[in-house]
Design a protein around this motif. Structure first.
Motif, PDB file in Angstrom:
ATOM      1  N   ALA A 163       0.926  -1.210   0.075  1.00 27.53           N
ATOM      2  CA  ALA A 163       0.080   0.093   0.037  1.00 27.53           C
ATOM      3  C   ALA A 163       0.905   1.203  -0.068  1.00 27.53           C
ATOM      4  CB  ALA A 163      -1.233  -0.097   1.050  1.00 27.53           C
TER       5      ALA A 163
ATOM      6  N   GLY B 138     -10.282  -5.485  -3.880  1.00 22.83           N
ATOM      7  CA  GLY B 138      -9.166  -4.823  -3.643  1.00 22.83           C
ATOM      8  C   GLY B 138      -9.118  -3.235  -3.815  1.00 22.83           C
ATOM      9  N   GLU B 139      -9.921  -2.951  -4.802  1.00 25.32           N
ATOM     10  CA  GLU B 139     -10.416  -1.399  -5.156  1.00 25.32           C
ATOM     11  C   GLU B 139     -10.914  -0.852  -3.860  1.00 25.32           C
ATOM     12  OE1 GLU B 139     -10.373  -3.646  -7.309  1.00 25.32           O
ATOM     13  OE2 GLU B 139      -9.549  -3.075  -9.153  1.00 25.32           O
TER      14      GLU B 139
ATOM     15  N   LYS C 287      -8.340  -0.077  -1.098  1.00 21.84           N
ATOM     16  CA  LYS C 287      -7.657   0.999  -1.575  1.00 21.84           C
ATOM     17  C   LYS C 287      -8.024   2.345  -1.304  1.00 21.84           C
ATOM     18  CE  LYS C 287      -4.759  -1.136  -5.015  1.00 21.84           C
ATOM     19  NZ  LYS C 287      -4.720  -1.803  -6.329  1.00 21.84           N
TER      20      LYS C 287
ATOM     21  N   LEU D 230      -8.591   3.051   2.515  1.00 21.82           N
ATOM     22  CA  LEU D 230      -7.324   3.194   3.206  1.00 21.82           C
ATOM     23  C   LEU D 230      -7.304   4.915   3.165  1.00 21.82           C
ATOM     24  CD1 LEU D 230      -5.075   2.179   4.697  1.00 21.82           C
ATOM     25  CD2 LEU D 230      -3.743   2.411   2.521  1.00 21.82           C
ATOM     26  N   GLN D 231      -7.725   5.429   1.841  1.00 21.14           N
ATOM     27  CA  GLN D 231      -7.480   6.885   1.543  1.00 21.14           C
ATOM     28  C   GLN D 231      -8.516   7.466   2.688  1.00 21.14           C
ATOM     29  OE1 GLN D 231      -8.610   7.397  -2.622  1.00 21.14           O
ATOM     30  NE2 GLN D 231      -7.164   5.986  -3.095  1.00 21.14           N
TER      31      GLN D 231
END
Ligand SMILES: *Cc1c(COP(=O)(O)O)cnc(C)c1O
Length: 397
Positions: A12, A343-344, A347, A350-351
């Protein structure tokens, strides 16, 4: 940050620096709420004071002494595991794959000792995950993890998970072990049915086969019981444990009975670091907190709360088709419009300051601290909703 590690991990874009409880800070000082728990490892959150104390106390006493000697911390942890499970004996190692490697080798050796070399077949499940050594990827039922590593160890058959008839058809007097995860973790947080596990137990008894349960992810309180098989009223012959066992310090264990253990006679198997006093000392401290009725009840309650919140978010925004799991091992299956985008989703989360996991390509997985507070759970929900909105905007059909 420059990456000097082999490229088998897709890291990441943030670098964690320090952490406390369910909170993590990266090297830029940004804060995250951790609902991933280092992949179901940090069972008591990060830097729990009791584990810190156990580790530093042991660090001042004895770090390593070789397995020519036993130590009090290792014997104490084994005693705890034996006192609270089906098991009579414990083999310590350093990871889940090693615990499974020991389990599969012991099952083969037990069959060899009692029934001869022909009884060597292992039956495992499609989409199962048991680790990344050559034997454990071979018993694992995911061809993508085997590709390019042939020749693989022989004598392994795969049946569909939860398929009682397929198991009955596959098992024979040549079978030495049936290997099952009580909840398939890596491939999508899919619980076994009680019928599957109970039939497996009966068929194993009829054919003198050992029932091996991989509880590397489901064990040590994760599902609201010390081990997940307690939910299903099934008594295994061998259980593997790791992940949460050391609360973040590497340790694995294989648990078995007095009937089976003698096949690991002196010299048959080993590990340089297994049962290391530092790991065992932390494991003892973690065990006492995890195995407390209040902790297990908390896991159950917070699991229900998190599942309910995920269902509500799923219903409101149409992102989740199903929410499933046991205790604080939870999978949110993506709706058809977002198929294979787990998976997207991770991500994007996390943002928005949220650490979560995928389980396969179509399931978003949550494995937070077993001590997850109401406050942290509530604080995670707006972050999750913000992530859902961005995910929908970026990936919606
Ligand atoms: C994580 C996991 C393993 C492998 O554990 P490692 O410590 O990575 O070797 C094995 N089985 C299951 C069910 C797991 O979830």
């Amino acid at each position: 940050m420059e990456n000097y590690l082999t490229p088998n991990f897709a890291f990441a874009p943030v670098v964690p620096d320090r952490a406390q409880g369910s909170h993590v800070w990266d090297t830029e000082g940004r804060e995250y709420l951790d609902l991933a728990g280092g992949i179901a490892v940090n069972a008591l959150g990060h830097c729990h004071p009791a584990l810190q104390a156990a580790l530093s106390e042991q660090a001042a006493k004895l770090w390593h002494i070789s397995n020519i000697y036993t130590t009090a911390p290792a014997q104490q942890l084994a005693q705890r595991l034996v006192a609270h499970t089906f098991a009579d004996k414990v083999f310590f190692c350093n990871s889940g794959a090693e615990a499974n490697e020991a389990a599969f080798k012991l099952a083969r050796k037990y069959a060899y000792d009692h029934f001869g070399a022909e009884k060597n077949e292992i039956i495992a499940c499609v989409n199962g995950f048991h680790g990344r050594t050559l034997f454990t990827v071979s018993v694992g039922g995911q061809p993508k993890y085997q590709k390019g590593f042939a020749p693989l160890p022989a004598g392994i058959k795969h049946i569909p998970f939860n398929d009682v008839d397929a198991l009955a058809a596959a098992i024979s007097d040549k079978t030495c072990a049936v290997v099952i995860e009580p909840v398939q973790g890596e491939s999508g947080v899919l619980p076994a049915s009680a019928a599957f596990l109970q039939t497996a137990r009966r068929l194993c008894d009829e054919h003198h086969v050992l029932l091996v349960l991989d509880e590397v992810q489901t064990g040590m309180g994760r599902t609201g019981k010390l081990f997940a098989h307690e939910h299903f009223d099934v008594v295994p012959d061998i259980v593997s444990s790791a992940k949460a066992l050391g609360g973040g310090f590497p340790i694995g264990a294989m648990l078995t009975t007095d009937k089976v253990a003698p096949s690991f006679a002196p010299g048959t198997h080993g590990s340089t670091f297994g049962g290391n006093p530092l790991a065992a000392a932390v494991g003892n401290a973690a065990f006492d907190i995890i195995n407390h009725p209040d902790t297990l009840a908390h896991v159950q309650a917070q699991g229900e709360r998190l599942q309910a919140a995920l269902r509500q978010i799923g219903a409101q925004h149409g992102v989740f088709a199903e929410v499933r799991g046991l205790g604080l091992l939870i999978g949110a299956v993506l709706a058809d419009a977002y198929h294979d985008k787990a998976g997207e989703f991770v991500k994007v989360a996390l943002q928005h300051g949220l650490m979560i996991l995928n389980a396969g390509t179509n399931v978003v997985r949550f494995a937070p601290s077993l001590l997850l507070s109401d406050e942290d759970l509530q604080a995670a929900l707006p972050k999750l909703e913000a992530a859902v909105l961005q995910f929908k905007a970026e990936h919606g059909a």
